[in-house]
Design an enzyme around this catalytic site. Structure first.
Site, PDB file in Angstrom:
ATOM      1  N   THR A  58     -10.363 -22.372  -9.124  1.00 13.59           N
ATOM      2  CA  THR A  58     -10.921 -23.427  -8.267  1.00 13.59           C
ATOM      3  C   THR A  58      -9.790 -24.324  -7.762  1.00 13.59           C
ATOM      4  O   THR A  58      -9.692 -24.619  -6.561  1.00 13.59           O
ATOM      5  CB  THR A  58     -11.949 -24.272  -9.061  1.00 13.59           C
ATOM      6  OG1 THR A  58     -13.011 -23.410  -9.466  1.00 13.59           O
ATOM      7  CG2 THR A  58     -12.497 -25.421  -8.234  1.00 13.59           C
ATOM      8  N   ASN A  61     -18.444 -12.620  -6.498  1.00 12.00           N
ATOM      9  CA  ASN A  61     -18.929 -12.924  -7.842  1.00 12.00           C
ATOM     10  C   ASN A  61     -20.437 -12.729  -8.005  1.00 12.00           C
ATOM     11  O   ASN A  61     -20.923 -12.503  -9.099  1.00 12.00           O
ATOM     12  CB  ASN A  61     -18.559 -14.358  -8.221  1.00 12.00           C
ATOM     13  CG  ASN A  61     -18.812 -15.351  -7.115  1.00 12.00           C
ATOM     14  OD1 ASN A  61     -18.355 -15.164  -5.990  1.00 12.00           O
ATOM     15  ND2 ASN A  61     -19.552 -16.400  -7.408  1.00 12.00           N
ATOM     16  N   GLN A  89     -12.427 -12.213  -9.281  1.00 13.57           N
ATOM     17  CA  GLN A  89     -13.353 -11.244  -9.882  1.00 13.57           C
ATOM     18  C   GLN A  89     -12.742  -9.846  -9.991  1.00 13.57           C
ATOM     19  O   GLN A  89     -13.305  -8.978 -10.647  1.00 13.57           O
ATOM     20  CB  GLN A  89     -14.661 -11.177  -9.078  1.00 13.57           C
ATOM     21  CG  GLN A  89     -15.510 -12.433  -9.167  1.00 13.57           C
ATOM     22  CD  GLN A  89     -16.199 -12.622 -10.529  1.00 13.57           C
ATOM     23  OE1 GLN A  89     -16.303 -11.703 -11.332  1.00 13.57           O
ATOM     24  NE2 GLN A  89     -16.666 -13.829 -10.783  1.00 13.57           N
ATOM     25  N   SER A 146      -7.995 -16.328 -11.714  1.00 15.11           N
ATOM     26  CA  SER A 146      -8.016 -16.846 -13.076  1.00 15.11           C
ATOM     27  C   SER A 146      -8.351 -15.683 -13.991  1.00 15.11           C
ATOM     28  O   SER A 146      -8.599 -14.563 -13.517  1.00 15.11           O
ATOM     29  CB  SER A 146      -8.985 -18.026 -13.235  1.00 15.11           C
ATOM     30  OG  SER A 146     -10.286 -17.655 -12.883  1.00 15.11           O
ATOM     31  N   HIS A 171     -10.469 -15.810 -16.969  1.00 16.26           N
ATOM     32  CA  HIS A 171     -11.548 -15.944 -17.958  1.00 16.26           C
ATOM     33  C   HIS A 171     -12.758 -15.042 -17.682  1.00 16.26           C
ATOM     34  O   HIS A 171     -13.717 -15.041 -18.433  1.00 16.26           O
ATOM     35  CB  HIS A 171     -11.965 -17.411 -18.111  1.00 16.26           C
ATOM     36  CG  HIS A 171     -12.693 -18.004 -16.946  1.00 16.26           C
ATOM     37  ND1 HIS A 171     -14.056 -18.010 -16.865  1.00 16.26           N
ATOM     38  CD2 HIS A 171     -12.244 -18.635 -15.837  1.00 16.26           C
ATOM     39  CE1 HIS A 171     -14.417 -18.631 -15.746  1.00 16.26           C
ATOM     40  NE2 HIS A 171     -13.335 -19.011 -15.101  1.00 16.26           N
ATOM     41  N   THR A 219       2.213 -31.228 -17.044  1.00 16.43           N
ATOM     42  CA  THR A 219       2.700 -30.501 -18.223  1.00 16.43           C
ATOM     43  C   THR A 219       1.902 -29.212 -18.406  1.00 16.43           C
ATOM     44  O   THR A 219       0.675 -29.227 -18.355  1.00 16.43           O
ATOM     45  CB  THR A 219       2.565 -31.401 -19.471  1.00 16.43           C
ATOM     46  OG1 THR A 219       3.271 -32.616 -19.206  1.00 16.43           O
ATOM     47  CG2 THR A 219       3.124 -30.734 -20.712  1.00 16.43           C
ATOM     48  N   CYS A 258     -27.343 -24.483 -10.324  1.00 14.83           N
ATOM     49  CA  CYS A 258     -28.579 -25.028 -10.870  1.00 14.83           C
ATOM     50  C   CYS A 258     -28.524 -26.537 -10.633  1.00 14.83           C
ATOM     51  O   CYS A 258     -27.676 -27.224 -11.178  1.00 14.83           O
ATOM     52  CB  CYS A 258     -28.610 -24.722 -12.356  1.00 14.83           C
ATOM     53  SG  CYS A 258     -30.111 -25.215 -13.150  1.00 14.83           S
TER      54      CYS A 258
END
Ligand SMILES: Cc1ncc(COP(=O)(O)O)c(C=O)c1O
Length: 384
Positions: A78, A156, A184, A204, A206, A242, A331
């Site tokens: 993001t 996604n 994705q 990313s 995750h 950092t 949502c």
């Protein structure tokens, strides 16, 4: 009775939202939590932290076939998407930003916001009923003066895989900039930044067993990516702040797994997705409508509408019965809004609200999915 309730088996079918950490990744993160130094400090503790960050840069670069110096760590995709779009709008003389109408909100909402500024032109590229792009529309936007085109590698919500290489080539014919959001695709599809040729790619880790809150910008040699933030020289001034060393250590571990296992993971996810789909089709048959492009898609994603059942009712009852799925959309205030992706494909709001996204991860077998199929079938039949 409570014991039985607590022991209810859960089936996690929401890998496109996020995924469980692989054990190796978890171990790497835990180990790096003991790293005390700031990666910018010159003392030994600092240098140890720096070594973790630089190793991760090299490992990620190998996993995506990019030069190590092209990798800039961020706090996720993001943030990286915001950086690409906002800095382009800020530093380009006459910015004209184009994206598809099915991009992730971290692209689409930024483009919408930038479009409200008088000096920034924007355009959304339409998709068809299967969520496919028409390259002629991209070409038209370039003819009209687009300066940056943002296109996702894979969607996604519906799982469509876009012809990103063709888009990059087209965009470059017009000397414009091409941004690819590969979030994705990472770990699921072969990914070569060198072959892709995009000016900037974001990702990313995750969605594929890596930690949340860490991602990267991958910048082509010669492309000037400005910083969105001020206040530090980290990441060669492109991303001050950092470094999150434990998360970066997790990114290192998952990138190593991706290098070794991506082809196997792809096969396994494909098999598991098909098994799930076959199980549902066998029992629910013609009441199932598959959404998205079935010819060019992620190996792990199913976007399904069940006849006469809203996504909200389906998701709530599936969750209570042990299946975690998603509608792929936001949502708000306790009710599920229709997905902007499915709306962009030309479905009306009621039809869009029926979309349910099931996304699987890799695994050796498929039999564990029998339980998920049973839960889905019994709950959907009850709701029909
Ligand atoms: C295509 C795409 N882009 C960007 C993001 C945002 O990623 P992150 O959660 O790392 O901010 C996601 C995650 O939902 C995504 O699926």
């Amino acid at each position: 009775m409570y014991g039985k309730l607590l022991m209810m088996q859960r089936f996690y079918l929401d890998w496109n939202a996020t995924s469980p950490l692989w054990p190796e990744v978890k171990d790497a993160i835990i180990k790096a939590l003991d790293s005390v130094g700031n990666a910018s400090s010159i003392h030994q503790e600092g240098q140890q932290a720096r070594a973790i960050v630089e190793r991760a840069r090299r490992t990620l670069a190998r996993a995506i076939d990019a030069p190590a110096q092209s990798v800039i760590f961020t706090g996720g995709a993001t943030e990286a998407n915001n950086q690409v779009l906002r800095t382009h709008a800020k530093y380009t003389r006459k910015p004209f930003i184009v994206c598809t109408s099915v991009e992730h909100p971290s692209v689409i909402e930024v483009v919408e916001e930038l479009g409200k500024q008088k000096r920034v032109r924007t355009r959304m590229i339409k998709v068809d009923r299967l969520g496919r792009l028409d390259l002629e529309d991209v070409k038209q936007a370039l003819e009209d003066g687009a300066t940056l085109v943002s296109v996702m590698f894979a969607n996604n919500e519906i799982g469509n895989v876009y012809p990103v290489k063709e888009v990059v080539e087209l965009v470059h014919q017009y000397d414009a900039i091409c941004h690819v959001d590969a979030t994705q695709a990472f770990g699921r599809l072969p990914l070569s930044f060198r072959e892709l040729g995009a000016d900037v790619m974001t990702l990313s880790v995750h969605k594929m067993g890596g930690p949340k809150g860490v991602g990267a910008l991958i910048i082509k040699e010669g492309f000037i990516q400005e910083s969105m933030l001020a206040g530090g020289h980290q990441e060669r001034g492109r991303r001050p702040g950092t470094e999150n060393v434990p998360a970066i250590a997790g990114l290192d571990a998952v990138s190593k797994l991706v290098q070794e296992k991506q082809p196997l993971w792809r096969e396994q996810m494909e098999r598991r997705r098909q098994y799930l789909l076959d199980g549902l089709l066998a029992k629910l048959g013609g009441t199932i409508e598959l959404r998205g492009d079935q010819d060019a898609r992620l190996p792990n994603t199913l976007n399904i509408a069940f006849e006469g059942v809203t996504g909200e009712d389906a998701l709530l009852s599936l969750d209570l019965a042990g299946v975690s799925a998603s509608s792929g959309s936001a949502c708000t205030a306790g009710s599920i809004e229709p997905s902007h992706v499915v709306l962009a494909m030309g479905f009306d709001s009621a039809e869009a609200k029926r979309s349910v996204r099931l996304s699987v991860g890799p695994g050796e077998g498929v039999e564990d999915l029998d339980g998920a199929v049973d839960v889905i079938v019994s709950n959907i039949r009850r709701l029909m």
